[in-house]
Each structure stands twice: as structure tokens, then as C-alpha cells.
Design a protein around this motif. Sequence first.
Motif, PDB file in Angstrom:
ATOM      1  N   LEU A  13      -2.527  -8.863  58.708  1.00 47.41           N
ATOM      2  CA  LEU A  13      -1.839 -10.124  58.980  1.00 47.41           C
ATOM      3  C   LEU A  13      -1.652 -10.263  60.482  1.00 47.41           C
ATOM      4  O   LEU A  13      -0.949  -9.467  61.107  1.00 47.41           O
ATOM      5  CB  LEU A  13      -0.481 -10.142  58.262  1.00 47.41           C
ATOM      6  CG  LEU A  13      -0.572 -10.016  56.743  1.00 47.41           C
ATOM      7  CD1 LEU A  13       0.805  -9.763  56.141  1.00 47.41           C
ATOM      8  CD2 LEU A  13      -1.180 -11.269  56.128  1.00 47.41           C
ATOM      9  N   THR A  14      -2.294 -11.276  61.069  1.00 48.61           N
ATOM     10  CA  THR A  14      -2.249 -11.409  62.526  1.00 48.61           C
ATOM     11  C   THR A  14      -1.386 -12.585  62.969  1.00 48.61           C
ATOM     12  O   THR A  14      -1.146 -12.746  64.162  1.00 48.61           O
ATOM     13  CB  THR A  14      -3.675 -11.611  63.074  1.00 48.61           C
ATOM     14  OG1 THR A  14      -4.281 -12.696  62.355  1.00 48.61           O
ATOM     15  CG2 THR A  14      -4.513 -10.359  62.887  1.00 48.61           C
ATOM     16  N   MET A  57       8.665  -2.825  58.526  1.00 49.62           N
ATOM     17  CA  MET A  57       7.595  -3.692  59.033  1.00 49.62           C
ATOM     18  C   MET A  57       7.458  -3.550  60.545  1.00 49.62           C
ATOM     19  O   MET A  57       6.349  -3.463  61.080  1.00 49.62           O
ATOM     20  CB  MET A  57       7.881  -5.152  58.656  1.00 49.62           C
ATOM     21  CG  MET A  57       7.827  -5.405  57.159  1.00 49.62           C
ATOM     22  SD  MET A  57       8.212  -7.135  56.756  1.00 49.62           S
ATOM     23  CE  MET A  57       8.241  -7.041  54.961  1.00 49.62           C
ATOM     24  N   LEU A  58       8.593  -3.505  61.247  1.00 50.71           N
ATOM     25  CA  LEU A  58       8.556  -3.333  62.698  1.00 50.71           C
ATOM     26  C   LEU A  58       7.931  -1.994  63.065  1.00 50.71           C
ATOM     27  O   LEU A  58       7.100  -1.900  63.970  1.00 50.71           O
ATOM     28  CB  LEU A  58       9.986  -3.345  63.246  1.00 50.71           C
ATOM     29  CG  LEU A  58      10.503  -4.600  63.904  1.00 50.71           C
ATOM     30  CD1 LEU A  58      11.952  -4.370  64.336  1.00 50.71           C
ATOM     31  CD2 LEU A  58       9.657  -4.959  65.122  1.00 50.71           C
ATOM     32  N   ARG A  59       8.343  -0.958  62.375  1.00 46.29           N
ATOM     33  CA  ARG A  59       7.826   0.382  62.652  1.00 46.29           C
ATOM     34  C   ARG A  59       6.334   0.466  62.352  1.00 46.29           C
ATOM     35  O   ARG A  59       5.578   1.138  63.056  1.00 46.29           O
ATOM     36  CB  ARG A  59       8.597   1.428  61.823  1.00 46.29           C
ATOM     37  CG  ARG A  59      10.005   1.663  62.345  1.00 46.29           C
ATOM     38  CD  ARG A  59      10.853   2.429  61.355  1.00 46.29           C
ATOM     39  NE  ARG A  59      12.049   2.966  61.993  1.00 46.29           N
ATOM     40  CZ  ARG A  59      13.079   3.464  61.325  1.00 46.29           C
ATOM     41  NH1 ARG A  59      13.056   3.498  60.003  1.00 46.29           N
ATOM     42  NH2 ARG A  59      14.123   3.937  61.980  1.00 46.29           N
ATOM     43  N   ASP A  99      -0.287  -0.386  66.105  1.00 45.41           N
ATOM     44  CA  ASP A  99      -0.543  -1.014  67.403  1.00 45.41           C
ATOM     45  C   ASP A  99      -1.061  -2.450  67.249  1.00 45.41           C
ATOM     46  O   ASP A  99      -2.055  -2.850  67.857  1.00 45.41           O
ATOM     47  CB  ASP A  99      -1.566  -0.151  68.176  1.00 45.41           C
ATOM     48  CG  ASP A  99      -1.459  -0.374  69.671  1.00 45.41           C
ATOM     49  OD1 ASP A  99      -2.450  -0.102  70.364  1.00 45.41           O
ATOM     50  OD2 ASP A  99      -0.393  -0.844  70.134  1.00 45.41           O
ATOM     51  N   SER A 100      -0.379  -3.208  66.392  1.00 47.15           N
ATOM     52  CA  SER A 100      -0.762  -4.594  66.146  1.00 47.15           C
ATOM     53  C   SER A 100      -0.332  -5.481  67.318  1.00 47.15           C
ATOM     54  O   SER A 100       0.630  -5.169  68.027  1.00 47.15           O
ATOM     55  CB  SER A 100      -0.092  -5.065  64.860  1.00 47.15           C
ATOM     56  OG  SER A 100      -0.008  -6.468  64.804  1.00 47.15           O
ATOM     57  N   SER A 143       6.214  -6.517  74.628  1.00 44.03           N
ATOM     58  CA  SER A 143       6.452  -7.893  75.078  1.00 44.03           C
ATOM     59  C   SER A 143       6.304  -8.910  73.955  1.00 44.03           C
ATOM     60  O   SER A 143       6.855  -9.990  74.014  1.00 44.03           O
ATOM     61  CB  SER A 143       5.509  -8.244  76.228  1.00 44.03           C
ATOM     62  OG  SER A 143       4.176  -8.032  75.807  1.00 44.03           O
ATOM     63  N   ASP A 144       5.564  -8.568  72.900  1.00 49.87           N
ATOM     64  CA  ASP A 144       5.391  -9.509  71.791  1.00 49.87           C
ATOM     65  C   ASP A 144       6.395  -9.305  70.674  1.00 49.87           C
ATOM     66  O   ASP A 144       6.233  -9.867  69.592  1.00 49.87           O
ATOM     67  CB  ASP A 144       3.976  -9.385  71.210  1.00 49.87           C
ATOM     68  CG  ASP A 144       2.981 -10.184  72.024  1.00 49.87           C
ATOM     69  OD1 ASP A 144       1.840  -9.737  72.171  1.00 49.87           O
ATOM     70  OD2 ASP A 144       3.379 -11.262  72.520  1.00 49.87           O
TER      71      ASP A 144
END
Lengths: 264, 199
Positions: free
Chosen positions: A131-132, A150-152, A158-159, A189-190
Motif C-alpha cells: 500500500l503506497t 502499522m507504524l513500526r 522502509d516504506s 520526514s514523511d
Amino acid sequence: MKATDDIPQAEQIADTPPGILTARPIQWRRAKLHDSRMETRTARTLVFDVPGWTEHRAGQHVDIKLTAENGYTAQRSYSIASASAPGRLEITVQAISDGEVSPYLVETMAPGDELELRGPIGGWFQWTEQLTEPILLIGGGSGIVPLMAMLRERIRVDSNAPFRLLYVARTPDHIFYANELYSIGQSNSDVIIDRLYSRAGLPDDPRTPGRLGLEDIPRPTFGETGSTRVYVCGPSGFVEGATQLLQSGGHQPTAIRTERFGPT
Amino acid sequence: MAVFSRGFGGNRTPSDPRIPPGQYLTEDFPVLSAGPTPHVDLADWTLDISDVDGHRNTLSWDQLMDLPSEEFTADLHCVTKWTKLGTMWRGVPVETLLGGTQSDAEYAMIHSYGGYTTNLPIDDLLLGNAWVVFEYDGAALAPVHGGPARLLVPHLYLWKSAKWINGIELRRQDKLGFWEGFGYHAYGDPWREQRYEGD
């Protein structure tokens, strides 16, 4: 019990959507508490060694079974807090004062103690690296747990998918993963991490403490990789309020996935 | 061989033959869902019933209200482990809705506002164990619990009791619904603890 430990937890058939299991029973597995840490005074992360555990998707959960000496058993479900890793998984449990299982997990269970668990369960409320599109995570209280997974996971793989987390908690003392969230926000940063307090915040907070409002909700973005996909998790009343606000703020209902905890 | 959890002695859930294995008793009425709660105006509400021979019948809310309904009590068992005993409902038995359907349908797919689906064998809808309910505990069913109307099939796990029902599709062959497609059991009998595929 031994013989089943070598069987992979789940098989992914190439063309099927993530989360589809083959037709074999999800086995109960023996899990041993390896380590733990308190996230708040009443919530604890438990790190389990689970022989035979291969992987899971961020957002999935496990069923836990405790057996007392007299044979009495109790089962509950807990979201997996950790990113996918073989042989190990973490859950974060909020102690509920008149609960049957959570006080045991938070106050009694010690490293070396065991329980049974099975999973991973679920395939709807999950994020994978395929999922991008931009991701908006909205967590209320202990609803942060599957969102943290999900964050981890985003970091582990490295998405580049833009992630934004709105984490609503009563006070700063109620925040789980405080240091880790700070360092994730600083070094990616994202990834934007917003902590919102509903009862009392910090002296220098620009936002007045209070429940989630329309002004807190980012508008959906429509970019090259798709429009914002939203995950909301927390007590039912929180999810109800957040989903109404999201729709008022322009998010399509079909873009919103929810997971609810708690009594009503 | 059981794995004992040292120091666990909880025994809050009383031994009660009405509680299926692995469940705990709650006095609350938890809400679980996959997405936002749909809000449907009664003026726009329809229930679409389609048969295998292509025959289709659409009921309006007024037509649903005109059908004979009954008040009944049911025990609810959710796959997330909670059980709530003695809940009161009012609804129309599904066999009244399906009328004298003579088709060779063996299965049904239930459709809901918002896109949810769940599948059941036809017998589980026809033999006096299923209703389309619109009142809970003496009052209009709240949207968060599936209102204006939901399916209620208390002998199966509660995910089969589709909230916000808007269609019953009779089928010759079974097809997995929403949660079933994500690995939940195709049938879902709480007494055999059929939570997940393969159980």
C-alpha cells in the motif's frame, strides 16, 4: 504440541489478498513471556517468545488463552503491537479494573510464565508495504496498539508511504510508546505524529485539550499513489465520533477502516 | 496438554450452560464494525430479496412494518468472546419474508448498507431461528447496533447477524461473505467454537 511447532503459521497463496489463510485450523501455540515494560502506570507491553511463529500483518490480532490450575480457561483477543518478526511478538495490555484477564497480564504475569495464543487473525484492518497511498491513522486510548504495529512495520520495510497519526489520549500520562513516537516523528520526514489530549495537556500546547473536532482532521489528499486511506481504532464511542468527522471532512466511507474495543 | 499460566486464577464468569465455550459474560452491549456506521432514512430504506430463478421482490419500510412481527428473547455470542444473555428484540421472522419460496436455493448471501456481506445455509434462515429485527429492548434499533433493521440469527456467532441489512440473495451455491473471506469460519456455530476457518 511439539510436532506442530514447525508448521508455518499461515500460507499465502500468490493471488489471494493478504490475510487469507489456507483451510487449516489456526493452532494454539505455547508462548513464554520474555520481557515486558510499562507504557503507563496501568498499561504494559508484553514481549512473547512464540516458537513456530513466522510472521503477521500489521493490524492483525492474536487470541490469548489462560488456563488456571483447576482447568478454568479464559480467552481474549489482543492486537499485535510489534512489526512482523519470526518467533516473537508483542502486545500492549491496558489493565481494566474489574477485568478478568487484563489484571493478570499487567500485574501478575512474570518473565518465564506461559500462556497459549493463536493467530494472526484478521485481514481487513491491516497495512502492508504494497500500500503506497497516504495513510491516516486515528487512535483513541488503547486503540493506538494496532496503529503502532502499522507504524513500526512501515519503518521495518522502509516504506515511503506518507503516514500521519492522530493519537488522542486523556493526558500525557496516558500516552503509550511516548519516546518511540517522538523519535519516529523526528527521524522520518514523511511521518507526522500528533498527540491530542482530551482532558489535560502540556503547558505549551497550542491546542486546547478536548475531544477530537473537525479542525483536527486532515483533509483527504489525492495524489499519484492514491487517495488517503484511513484506519480508526479505539473505544466504540470514539470511533463513532471520528468516523462522522472524517466523512464531514471529505473522506469517503469506503476509505475508512475501523476497529473497536471496549464495552459499548 | 494444557499450558498453565502461573498465578492465573480468574473465575469471574460463572459456569452457566447458556455460555458457549471460550466466551465470557458481559452486561454491556459492545459495538464492533469494519467501517463507519451507515445512516439510512426510513423513506429510502429497502430490503431486496432475490431468488435463484431471477425473481426479485423489494420491500419498503412500510411494507416491512405491515408484516406480522414478534417480540422474543435471545442470547448473543460474539466471536470476540463476549456473550450477552436475555436480550429482547422485535422483528419479522425471515421465513415470513421469504414467503413460500419454492426455489432450490440452498444458501443465502446477506447484503448490508455500507457493503457488508455474510453467508448462511438457507435452513439457518428458515427454521424459526432468524429474524429481521428493528427494535431492541423496546425501542427503535439504534444505527450503531444495526438500525434501522438488522438480521438476527442468535444460534450463530453475531457476525452472521448482519447489521443494516438491505438484501437477501438466495443462491444454489455457497459463497463466502466479508469476514468469512478473511478467514472466519464459513458456518460459525458458537457451541462447536467455530470461530476461524478450519476450527
